[in-house]
Design a protein around this motif. Sequence first.
Motif, PDB file in Angstrom:
ATOM      1  N   ILE A  47       0.839  -1.204   0.000  1.00  0.00           N
ATOM      2  CA  ILE A  47       0.000   0.000   0.000  1.00  0.00           C
ATOM      3  C   ILE A  47       0.874   1.254   0.000  1.00  0.00           C
ATOM      4  O   ILE A  47       0.623   2.204  -0.752  1.00  0.00           O
ATOM      5  CB  ILE A  47      -0.972  -0.006   1.194  1.00  0.00           C
ATOM      6  N   LEU A  48       1.904   1.255   0.821  1.00  0.00           N
ATOM      7  CA  LEU A  48       2.815   2.401   0.864  1.00  0.00           C
ATOM      8  C   LEU A  48       3.513   2.586  -0.488  1.00  0.00           C
ATOM      9  O   LEU A  48       3.645   3.712  -0.974  1.00  0.00           O
ATOM     10  CB  LEU A  48       3.850   2.220   1.974  1.00  0.00           C
ATOM     11  N   ALA A  49       3.960   1.492  -1.086  1.00  0.00           N
ATOM     12  CA  ALA A  49       4.671   1.564  -2.375  1.00  0.00           C
ATOM     13  C   ALA A  49       3.757   2.088  -3.484  1.00  0.00           C
ATOM     14  O   ALA A  49       4.244   2.663  -4.460  1.00  0.00           O
ATOM     15  CB  ALA A  49       5.236   0.198  -2.744  1.00  0.00           C
ATOM     16  N   ASP A  50       2.448   1.904  -3.333  1.00  0.00           N
ATOM     17  CA  ASP A  50       1.497   2.399  -4.331  1.00  0.00           C
ATOM     18  C   ASP A  50       1.210   3.889  -4.200  1.00  0.00           C
ATOM     19  O   ASP A  50       0.628   4.489  -5.100  1.00  0.00           O
ATOM     20  CB  ASP A  50       0.181   1.623  -4.245  1.00  0.00           C
ATOM     21  N   MET A  51       1.630   4.494  -3.090  1.00  0.00           N
ATOM     22  CA  MET A  51       1.387   5.924  -2.892  1.00  0.00           C
ATOM     23  C   MET A  51       2.303   6.752  -3.790  1.00  0.00           C
ATOM     24  O   MET A  51       3.403   6.332  -4.141  1.00  0.00           O
ATOM     25  CB  MET A  51       1.677   6.314  -1.440  1.00  0.00           C
ATOM     26  N   GLU A  52       1.821   7.940  -4.118  1.00  0.00           N
ATOM     27  CA  GLU A  52       2.660   8.899  -4.837  1.00  0.00           C
ATOM     28  C   GLU A  52       3.750   9.394  -3.887  1.00  0.00           C
ATOM     29  O   GLU A  52       3.544   9.468  -2.673  1.00  0.00           O
ATOM     30  CB  GLU A  52       1.809  10.086  -5.311  1.00  0.00           C
ATOM     31  N   ASP A  53       4.904   9.746  -4.444  1.00  0.00           N
ATOM     32  CA  ASP A  53       6.030  10.183  -3.624  1.00  0.00           C
ATOM     33  C   ASP A  53       5.689  11.362  -2.714  1.00  0.00           C
ATOM     34  O   ASP A  53       6.106  11.395  -1.561  1.00  0.00           O
ATOM     35  CB  ASP A  53       7.233  10.545  -4.497  1.00  0.00           C
TER      36      ASP A  53
END
Length: 84
Positions: A47-53
Motif C-alpha cells: 500500500i505504501l509503495a502504491d502511494m505517490e512520492d
Amino acid sequence: MEEREKLNRLRWRCTRRAMLEMDLLLGEFLDRLYPSLTPPQADAFVILADMEDLELWPLVNGSRESSDPVQAEVLALLRDVRVK
C-alpha cells in the motif's frame, strides 16, 4: 498471479519513482527487509509503495504519522534503512 511476478511488479513500483531518494530507499528495503515482513506488514508495504512520492515522503521522513498501526511499523523499519 505467481509470487515471483508479484515481487517483480512490486520491485518496479519501488524503483521507478519520481524521487531518486525513494527509488533507493524502497529498493534497499525491498532487498533487505521485505522478505522478513509478516504478511500484514508486507500488505502494508505494498500500500505504501502504491502511494505517490509526495504523499509517501512525509510518512517516511516522519513529518506525518500513519493512523494505521501496521503501516506505522513498516514506516519505522523504512526509516532505519541505510542506503548504500
